[in-house]
Design a protein around this motif. Structure first.
Motif, PDB file in Angstrom:
ATOM      1  N   LEU A  78      44.812  56.675  79.396  1.00 40.76           N
ATOM      2  CA  LEU A  78      46.061  57.357  79.716  1.00 40.76           C
ATOM      3  C   LEU A  78      46.182  57.422  81.231  1.00 40.76           C
ATOM      4  O   LEU A  78      45.529  58.234  81.891  1.00 40.76           O
ATOM      5  CB  LEU A  78      46.076  58.766  79.113  1.00 40.76           C
ATOM      6  N   GLU A  79      46.976  56.516  81.785  1.00 46.07           N
ATOM      7  CA  GLU A  79      47.181  56.419  83.233  1.00 46.07           C
ATOM      8  C   GLU A  79      45.852  56.325  83.983  1.00 46.07           C
ATOM      9  O   GLU A  79      45.654  56.953  85.020  1.00 46.07           O
ATOM     10  CB  GLU A  79      48.002  57.608  83.725  1.00 46.07           C
ATOM     11  N   GLY A  80      44.926  55.540  83.426  1.00 44.57           N
ATOM     12  CA  GLY A  80      43.644  55.307  84.072  1.00 44.57           C
ATOM     13  C   GLY A  80      42.551  56.285  83.691  1.00 44.57           C
ATOM     14  O   GLY A  80      41.379  56.063  84.005  1.00 44.57           O
ATOM     15  N   ALA A  81      42.909  57.375  83.013  1.00 45.25           N
ATOM     16  CA  ALA A  81      41.920  58.352  82.562  1.00 45.25           C
ATOM     17  C   ALA A  81      41.395  57.938  81.188  1.00 45.25           C
ATOM     18  O   ALA A  81      42.179  57.587  80.291  1.00 45.25           O
ATOM     19  CB  ALA A  81      42.532  59.742  82.479  1.00 45.25           C
ATOM     20  N   ILE A  82      40.077  57.950  81.018  1.00 44.49           N
ATOM     21  CA  ILE A  82      39.459  57.561  79.759  1.00 44.49           C
ATOM     22  C   ILE A  82      39.395  58.756  78.822  1.00 44.49           C
ATOM     23  O   ILE A  82      38.830  59.801  79.171  1.00 44.49           O
ATOM     24  CB  ILE A  82      38.039  57.005  79.994  1.00 44.49           C
ATOM     25  N   LEU A  83      39.978  58.598  77.642  1.00 46.77           N
ATOM     26  CA  LEU A  83      39.892  59.630  76.606  1.00 46.77           C
ATOM     27  C   LEU A  83      39.007  59.100  75.491  1.00 46.77           C
ATOM     28  O   LEU A  83      39.371  58.143  74.806  1.00 46.77           O
ATOM     29  CB  LEU A  83      41.278  59.984  76.057  1.00 46.77           C
ATOM     30  N   GLY A  84      37.871  59.709  75.306  1.00 46.58           N
ATOM     31  CA  GLY A  84      36.973  59.319  74.223  1.00 46.58           C
ATOM     32  C   GLY A  84      37.182  60.206  73.017  1.00 46.58           C
ATOM     33  O   GLY A  84      38.284  60.699  72.761  1.00 46.58           O
ATOM     34  N   LYS A  85      36.120  60.484  72.278  1.00 47.04           N
ATOM     35  CA  LYS A  85      36.204  61.382  71.133  1.00 47.04           C
ATOM     36  C   LYS A  85      36.243  62.823  71.638  1.00 47.04           C
ATOM     37  O   LYS A  85      35.498  63.180  72.547  1.00 47.04           O
ATOM     38  CB  LYS A  85      34.991  61.186  70.220  1.00 47.04           C
ATOM     39  N   PRO A  86      37.111  63.660  71.062  1.00 47.13           N
ATOM     40  CA  PRO A  86      37.178  65.053  71.529  1.00 47.13           C
ATOM     41  C   PRO A  86      35.880  65.801  71.238  1.00 47.13           C
ATOM     42  O   PRO A  86      35.294  65.651  70.166  1.00 47.13           O
ATOM     43  CB  PRO A  86      38.353  65.634  70.735  1.00 47.13           C
ATOM     44  N   ALA A  87      35.453  66.610  72.184  1.00 48.83           N
ATOM     45  CA  ALA A  87      34.206  67.368  72.030  1.00 48.83           C
ATOM     46  C   ALA A  87      34.374  68.528  71.061  1.00 48.83           C
ATOM     47  O   ALA A  87      33.423  68.929  70.383  1.00 48.83           O
ATOM     48  CB  ALA A  87      33.743  67.880  73.390  1.00 48.83           C
ATOM     49  N   ASP A  88      35.596  69.064  70.983  1.00 48.80           N
ATOM     50  CA  ASP A  88      35.850  70.219  70.116  1.00 48.80           C
ATOM     51  C   ASP A  88      37.344  70.318  69.829  1.00 48.80           C
ATOM     52  O   ASP A  88      38.138  69.487  70.297  1.00 48.80           O
ATOM     53  CB  ASP A  88      35.315  71.514  70.742  1.00 48.80           C
ATOM     54  N   ARG A  89      37.730  71.347  69.078  1.00 48.04           N
ATOM     55  CA  ARG A  89      39.119  71.525  68.692  1.00 48.04           C
ATOM     56  C   ARG A  89      40.027  71.656  69.909  1.00 48.04           C
ATOM     57  O   ARG A  89      41.092  71.032  69.971  1.00 48.04           O
ATOM     58  CB  ARG A  89      39.263  72.761  67.797  1.00 48.04           C
ATOM     59  N   ALA A  90      39.613  72.453  70.880  1.00 45.63           N
ATOM     60  CA  ALA A  90      40.457  72.674  72.059  1.00 45.63           C
ATOM     61  C   ALA A  90      40.741  71.370  72.778  1.00 45.63           C
ATOM     62  O   ALA A  90      41.885  71.097  73.158  1.00 45.63           O
ATOM     63  CB  ALA A  90      39.782  73.684  72.997  1.00 45.63           C
ATOM     64  N   GLU A  91      39.715  70.556  72.955  1.00 47.38           N
ATOM     65  CA  GLU A  91      39.916  69.278  73.640  1.00 47.38           C
ATOM     66  C   GLU A  91      40.773  68.346  72.784  1.00 47.38           C
ATOM     67  O   GLU A  91      41.614  67.607  73.311  1.00 47.38           O
ATOM     68  CB  GLU A  91      38.582  68.619  73.969  1.00 47.38           C
ATOM     69  N   GLY A  92      40.552  68.362  71.475  1.00 44.46           N
ATOM     70  CA  GLY A  92      41.340  67.520  70.584  1.00 44.46           C
ATOM     71  C   GLY A  92      42.820  67.853  70.627  1.00 44.46           C
ATOM     72  O   GLY A  92      43.683  66.955  70.692  1.00 44.46           O
ATOM     73  N   LEU A  93      43.150  69.138  70.638  1.00 46.48           N
ATOM     74  CA  LEU A  93      44.552  69.552  70.702  1.00 46.48           C
ATOM     75  C   LEU A  93      45.163  69.193  72.054  1.00 46.48           C
ATOM     76  O   LEU A  93      46.320  68.760  72.126  1.00 46.48           O
ATOM     77  CB  LEU A  93      44.662  71.058  70.461  1.00 46.48           C
ATOM     78  N   THR A  94      44.376  69.339  73.108  1.00 46.59           N
ATOM     79  CA  THR A  94      44.863  68.967  74.441  1.00 46.59           C
ATOM     80  C   THR A  94      45.159  67.475  74.517  1.00 46.59           C
ATOM     81  O   THR A  94      46.185  67.061  75.076  1.00 46.59           O
ATOM     82  CB  THR A  94      43.825  69.350  75.516  1.00 46.59           C
ATOM     83  N   MET A  95      44.264  66.663  73.946  1.00 44.89           N
ATOM     84  CA  MET A  95      44.487  65.215  73.939  1.00 44.89           C
ATOM     85  C   MET A  95      45.790  64.870  73.228  1.00 44.89           C
ATOM     86  O   MET A  95      46.594  64.068  73.726  1.00 44.89           O
ATOM     87  CB  MET A  95      43.322  64.505  73.255  1.00 44.89           C
ATOM     88  N   VAL A 147      38.579  64.307  64.433  1.00 40.57           N
ATOM     89  CA  VAL A 147      37.330  64.803  65.013  1.00 40.57           C
ATOM     90  C   VAL A 147      36.510  63.722  65.706  1.00 40.57           C
ATOM     91  O   VAL A 147      36.006  63.923  66.806  1.00 40.57           O
ATOM     92  CB  VAL A 147      36.485  65.506  63.932  1.00 40.57           C
ATOM     93  N   ASP A 148      36.359  62.552  65.073  1.00 37.52           N
ATOM     94  CA  ASP A 148      35.491  61.512  65.644  1.00 37.52           C
ATOM     95  C   ASP A 148      36.270  60.280  66.082  1.00 37.52           C
ATOM     96  O   ASP A 148      35.750  59.171  66.102  1.00 37.52           O
ATOM     97  CB  ASP A 148      34.408  61.108  64.631  1.00 37.52           C
ATOM     98  N   LYS A 149      37.534  60.484  66.471  1.00 36.52           N
ATOM     99  CA  LYS A 149      38.390  59.361  66.869  1.00 36.52           C
ATOM    100  C   LYS A 149      38.683  59.415  68.366  1.00 36.52           C
ATOM    101  O   LYS A 149      38.986  60.474  68.907  1.00 36.52           O
ATOM    102  CB  LYS A 149      39.719  59.387  66.101  1.00 36.52           C
ATOM    103  N   ALA A 150      38.607  58.270  69.022  1.00 35.63           N
ATOM    104  CA  ALA A 150      38.964  58.199  70.434  1.00 35.63           C
ATOM    105  C   ALA A 150      40.408  58.649  70.620  1.00 35.63           C
ATOM    106  O   ALA A 150      41.306  58.192  69.914  1.00 35.63           O
ATOM    107  CB  ALA A 150      38.788  56.771  70.955  1.00 35.63           C
ATOM    108  N   GLY A 151      40.634  59.573  71.545  1.00 33.03           N
ATOM    109  CA  GLY A 151      41.973  60.087  71.775  1.00 33.03           C
ATOM    110  C   GLY A 151      42.397  61.144  70.780  1.00 33.03           C
ATOM    111  O   GLY A 151      43.472  61.727  70.922  1.00 33.03           O
ATOM    112  N   GLY A 152      41.587  61.387  69.762  1.00 34.41           N
ATOM    113  CA  GLY A 152      41.884  62.435  68.804  1.00 34.41           C
ATOM    114  C   GLY A 152      42.920  62.080  67.751  1.00 34.41           C
ATOM    115  O   GLY A 152      43.541  62.966  67.156  1.00 34.41           O
ATOM    116  N   TYR A 153      43.121  60.772  67.498  1.00 40.29           N
ATOM    117  CA  TYR A 153      44.018  60.393  66.401  1.00 40.29           C
ATOM    118  C   TYR A 153      43.559  59.072  65.787  1.00 40.29           C
ATOM    119  O   TYR A 153      42.840  58.294  66.419  1.00 40.29           O
ATOM    120  CB  TYR A 153      45.475  60.280  66.874  1.00 40.29           C
ATOM    121  N   ALA A 154      43.980  58.842  64.541  1.00 40.75           N
ATOM    122  CA  ALA A 154      43.617  57.615  63.832  1.00 40.75           C
ATOM    123  C   ALA A 154      44.873  56.899  63.380  1.00 40.75           C
ATOM    124  O   ALA A 154      45.632  57.422  62.558  1.00 40.75           O
ATOM    125  CB  ALA A 154      42.740  57.941  62.614  1.00 40.75           C
TER     126      ALA A 154
END
Length: 199
Positions: A78-95, A147-154
């Motif tokens: 996302l604009e050069g920022a790497i989004l991997g798998k979310p560490a938790d719910r808060a990070e997943g929702l932010t992604m 939960v285990d998807k890069a960027g938080g979606y499948a």
């Protein structure tokens, strides 16, 4: 019994990657590998995923015996920022909120080691998502799918409802670029479209 032997060692426990390989008619032996998935300072997203794919492939080689080995990795850019798998719910929702209503790139790299040595390729796909409300993001997270998807979606699951447009390889977004994977396997002497019928 020989017909039941695997054709390929997959250096990953990903059920999605295994399913994609089985669609090529391959019998796969899968085993997760441990590699450090921390991006290096200044490392571009496409370079990052290709490095990890190669490292996973190399890590799986010891357990592969005589089989070709395949490693792969996927990251959201996302604009050069790497989004991997979310560490938790808060990070997943932010992604999900960051990705909603915007376009991003999905980089998936695949590496194959065998008689021809180690070769790798990275495939980039552009994905545009519709805006995602906080309520939609929370409900989607509650499904357990992100939960285990890069960027938080499948894209191959419920997350597809958020996809407005895709330009490139859909299978790459799901975890493995099918056409490139088949090409790399063929270069190692494993052409799945004509050689793995179980004879």
């Amino acid at each position: 019994m020989a017909a039941e032997e695997p054709h390929l060692h997959l250096a990953s426990a990903s059920p999605r990657r295994r399913e994609i390989l089985e669609r090529l008619g391959l019998r796969v032996r899968a085993e997760a590998t441990e590699v450090d998935e921390t991006p290096r300072a200044g490392e571009a997203p496409a370079t990052f995923v290709e490095r990890l794919a190669r490292e996973k492939c190399q890590a799986g080689y010891a357990a592969a015996g005589e089989l070709p080995v395949l490693g792969a990795d996927t990251a959201i850019d996302l604009e050069g920022a790497i989004l991997g798998k979310p560490a938790d719910r808060a990070e997943g929702l932010t992604m999900l909120q960051r990705l909603g209503g915007r376009s991003h790139y999905v980089h998936t790299a695949v590496a194959v080691a065998g008689p021809a040595g180690l070769e790798s390729r990275c495939v980039t796909t552009e994905v545009s998502l519709v805006p995602i409300s906080a309520e939609e993001a929370a409900a989607y997270w509650a499904s357990g799918e992100p939960v285990d998807k890069a960027g938080g979606y499948a894209i191959q699951g419920r997350g597809e409802v958020f996809v407005e447009r895709i330009s490139g390889s859909c299978s790459a977004v799901a975890g493995l670029p099918l056409q490139v994977t088949a090409e790399l396997l063929a270069r190692q002497g494993l052409a799945p479209w004509k050689e793995v019928r179980g004879e």
